[in-house]
Design a protein around this motif. Sequence first.
Motif, PDB file in Angstrom:
ATOM      1  N   LYS A  68      30.758  50.891  40.136  1.00 55.18           N
ATOM      2  CA  LYS A  68      30.347  50.368  41.449  1.00 55.18           C
ATOM      3  C   LYS A  68      31.301  49.266  41.896  1.00 55.18           C
ATOM      4  O   LYS A  68      31.955  48.607  41.098  1.00 55.18           O
ATOM      5  CB  LYS A  68      28.923  49.815  41.368  1.00 55.18           C
ATOM      6  CG  LYS A  68      28.768  48.658  40.416  1.00 55.18           C
ATOM      7  CD  LYS A  68      27.361  48.163  40.390  1.00 55.18           C
ATOM      8  CE  LYS A  68      27.283  46.945  39.466  1.00 55.18           C
ATOM      9  NZ  LYS A  68      26.016  46.343  39.424  1.00 55.18           N
ATOM     10  N   GLY A  69      31.388  49.109  43.195  1.00 57.66           N
ATOM     11  CA  GLY A  69      32.158  48.008  43.761  1.00 57.66           C
ATOM     12  C   GLY A  69      33.645  48.263  43.806  1.00 57.66           C
ATOM     13  O   GLY A  69      34.415  47.316  43.808  1.00 57.66           O
ATOM     14  N   ASN A  70      34.083  49.535  43.875  1.00 59.43           N
ATOM     15  CA  ASN A  70      35.509  49.799  43.979  1.00 59.43           C
ATOM     16  C   ASN A  70      36.048  49.311  45.311  1.00 59.43           C
ATOM     17  O   ASN A  70      35.435  49.481  46.341  1.00 59.43           O
ATOM     18  CB  ASN A  70      35.790  51.307  43.853  1.00 59.43           C
ATOM     19  CG  ASN A  70      35.828  51.743  42.415  1.00 59.43           C
ATOM     20  OD1 ASN A  70      35.863  50.913  41.514  1.00 59.43           O
ATOM     21  ND2 ASN A  70      35.792  53.041  42.201  1.00 59.43           N
ATOM     22  N   VAL A  71      37.225  48.714  45.265  1.00 58.80           N
ATOM     23  CA  VAL A  71      37.861  48.223  46.470  1.00 58.80           C
ATOM     24  C   VAL A  71      38.538  49.367  47.208  1.00 58.80           C
ATOM     25  O   VAL A  71      38.527  49.446  48.425  1.00 58.80           O
ATOM     26  CB  VAL A  71      38.889  47.104  46.137  1.00 58.80           C
ATOM     27  CG1 VAL A  71      39.664  46.707  47.363  1.00 58.80           C
ATOM     28  CG2 VAL A  71      38.179  45.921  45.552  1.00 58.80           C
ATOM     29  N   GLY A  72      39.197  50.260  46.467  1.00 55.64           N
ATOM     30  CA  GLY A  72      39.902  51.368  47.128  1.00 55.64           C
ATOM     31  C   GLY A  72      40.002  52.563  46.265  1.00 55.64           C
ATOM     32  O   GLY A  72      39.797  52.596  45.122  1.00 55.64           O
ATOM     33  N   SER A  87      41.522  49.419  43.494  1.00 53.16           N
ATOM     34  CA  SER A  87      40.219  49.299  42.828  1.00 53.16           C
ATOM     35  C   SER A  87      40.258  48.330  41.642  1.00 53.16           C
ATOM     36  O   SER A  87      39.225  47.814  41.222  1.00 53.16           O
ATOM     37  CB  SER A  87      39.721  50.668  42.367  1.00 53.16           C
ATOM     38  OG  SER A  87      40.594  51.209  41.395  1.00 53.16           O
ATOM     39  N   MET A  88      41.446  48.053  41.134  1.00 56.52           N
ATOM     40  CA  MET A  88      41.579  47.132  40.005  1.00 56.52           C
ATOM     41  C   MET A  88      41.414  45.666  40.432  1.00 56.52           C
ATOM     42  O   MET A  88      41.359  44.781  39.598  1.00 56.52           O
ATOM     43  CB  MET A  88      42.927  47.334  39.313  1.00 56.52           C
ATOM     44  CG  MET A  88      43.090  48.705  38.680  1.00 56.52           C
ATOM     45  SD  MET A  88      41.923  49.012  37.344  1.00 56.52           S
ATOM     46  CE  MET A  88      42.678  48.080  36.031  1.00 56.52           C
ATOM     47  N   GLN A  89      41.329  45.416  41.751  1.00 60.44           N
ATOM     48  CA  GLN A  89      41.110  44.056  42.244  1.00 60.44           C
ATOM     49  C   GLN A  89      39.636  43.656  42.200  1.00 60.44           C
ATOM     50  O   GLN A  89      39.303  42.488  42.404  1.00 60.44           O
ATOM     51  CB  GLN A  89      41.616  43.926  43.683  1.00 60.44           C
ATOM     52  CG  GLN A  89      43.106  44.115  43.808  1.00 60.44           C
ATOM     53  CD  GLN A  89      43.545  44.029  45.246  1.00 60.44           C
ATOM     54  OE1 GLN A  89      43.118  43.147  45.978  1.00 60.44           O
ATOM     55  NE2 GLN A  89      44.419  44.939  45.647  1.00 60.44           N
ATOM     56  N   ALA A  90      38.753  44.625  41.960  1.00 57.23           N
ATOM     57  CA  ALA A  90      37.311  44.344  41.951  1.00 57.23           C
ATOM     58  C   ALA A  90      36.981  43.325  40.867  1.00 57.23           C
ATOM     59  O   ALA A  90      37.520  43.369  39.763  1.00 57.23           O
ATOM     60  CB  ALA A  90      36.533  45.639  41.727  1.00 57.23           C
ATOM     61  N   ASP A  91      36.093  42.412  41.210  1.00 62.57           N
ATOM     62  CA  ASP A  91      35.644  41.401  40.252  1.00 62.57           C
ATOM     63  C   ASP A  91      34.628  42.001  39.300  1.00 62.57           C
ATOM     64  O   ASP A  91      33.804  42.833  39.687  1.00 62.57           O
ATOM     65  CB  ASP A  91      35.000  40.216  40.981  1.00 62.57           C
ATOM     66  CG  ASP A  91      36.026  39.356  41.700  1.00 62.57           C
ATOM     67  OD1 ASP A  91      37.132  39.200  41.165  1.00 62.57           O
ATOM     68  OD2 ASP A  91      35.713  38.861  42.793  1.00 62.57           O
ATOM     69  N   GLU A  92      34.698  41.552  38.074  1.00 63.76           N
ATOM     70  CA  GLU A  92      33.710  41.906  37.060  1.00 63.76           C
ATOM     71  C   GLU A  92      32.945  40.632  36.730  1.00 63.76           C
ATOM     72  O   GLU A  92      33.404  39.811  35.928  1.00 63.76           O
ATOM     73  CB  GLU A  92      34.384  42.486  35.822  1.00 63.76           C
ATOM     74  CG  GLU A  92      34.948  43.869  36.006  1.00 63.76           C
ATOM     75  CD  GLU A  92      33.898  44.899  36.355  1.00 63.76           C
ATOM     76  OE1 GLU A  92      32.806  44.889  35.757  1.00 63.76           O
ATOM     77  OE2 GLU A  92      34.159  45.714  37.251  1.00 63.76           O
ATOM     78  N   PRO A  93      31.787  40.424  37.378  1.00 67.19           N
ATOM     79  CA  PRO A  93      31.065  39.155  37.222  1.00 67.19           C
ATOM     80  C   PRO A  93      30.693  38.826  35.773  1.00 67.19           C
ATOM     81  O   PRO A  93      30.727  37.669  35.377  1.00 67.19           O
ATOM     82  CB  PRO A  93      29.810  39.329  38.074  1.00 67.19           C
ATOM     83  CG  PRO A  93      29.952  40.621  38.794  1.00 67.19           C
ATOM     84  CD  PRO A  93      31.110  41.356  38.241  1.00 67.19           C
ATOM     85  N   ASP A  94      30.368  39.847  34.998  1.00 66.60           N
ATOM     86  CA  ASP A  94      29.988  39.590  33.599  1.00 66.60           C
ATOM     87  C   ASP A  94      31.164  39.036  32.800  1.00 66.60           C
ATOM     88  O   ASP A  94      30.977  38.327  31.813  1.00 66.60           O
ATOM     89  CB  ASP A  94      29.486  40.880  32.932  1.00 66.60           C
ATOM     90  CG  ASP A  94      28.203  41.388  33.572  1.00 66.60           C
ATOM     91  OD1 ASP A  94      27.548  40.600  34.285  1.00 66.60           O
ATOM     92  OD2 ASP A  94      27.867  42.568  33.359  1.00 66.60           O
ATOM     93  N   GLU A  95      32.362  39.378  33.217  1.00 61.76           N
ATOM     94  CA  GLU A  95      33.560  38.957  32.491  1.00 61.76           C
ATOM     95  C   GLU A  95      34.260  37.769  33.144  1.00 61.76           C
ATOM     96  O   GLU A  95      35.195  37.212  32.595  1.00 61.76           O
ATOM     97  CB  GLU A  95      34.559  40.130  32.412  1.00 61.76           C
ATOM     98  CG  GLU A  95      34.015  41.369  31.764  1.00 61.76           C
ATOM     99  CD  GLU A  95      33.821  41.219  30.271  1.00 61.76           C
ATOM    100  OE1 GLU A  95      34.466  40.369  29.648  1.00 61.76           O
ATOM    101  OE2 GLU A  95      32.994  41.977  29.724  1.00 61.76           O
TER     102      GLU A  95
END
Length: 195
Positions: free
Chosen positions: A191-195, A70-78
């Motif tokens: 939202k948007g967790n990978v795993g 889940s830590m691979q998810a992109d944070e678009p704002d950042e």
Amino acid sequence: RKRVRLSSLAYLRELVQESRQLKRRWRTILSFVLQCALLLLLAFSAARPLLTSGQLENRRIVIVLDVSASMQADEPDENATRFDLAREHARSIVRRMEHGDQMLIIAADQEARIVQQFEKDRRTLYRTLDALKPGARATNLTPALDLIREVTRPFPEASVYLISDGATDAEPRRHEDIIARTQTIIVGQAKGNVG
């Protein structure tokens, strides 16, 4: 008062001179003592003793870094992944270390492993953090909390930081004592967790 007759004033002159000499001796002694005290203060300040929270002991710091999928998810704002944000938080904790502090780094996903034993050298700690990458496993921080308990047993005053996105299956009741003394830093949004 009893009157004393003196045959000459020479005796009085001698008393006055002795009194002056005594005052000079005391001034010399006092000056010497003050100089010694000043030299001791200078030597003490040159040794640069470091006081942390009123103690002469160095701090022990434990960082638990979530390396789950889940830590691979992109944070678009950042414009970065959650892991990038987590690593930057960890690096800022390393930057704030004082001379003599030691840090231990734990990587956690479904398992927890020590990736860096207690270390003082910031460059070594930065290299360890830079080498970490998120994997493909889910998050279960229970093993990490067990490992925190184990490594901090000899150091009950250790500062503990848990850096995660909060997607976990930890058992809070079993680890209330550890959770109570752990500073949790949440990165990313749910939202948007990978795993």
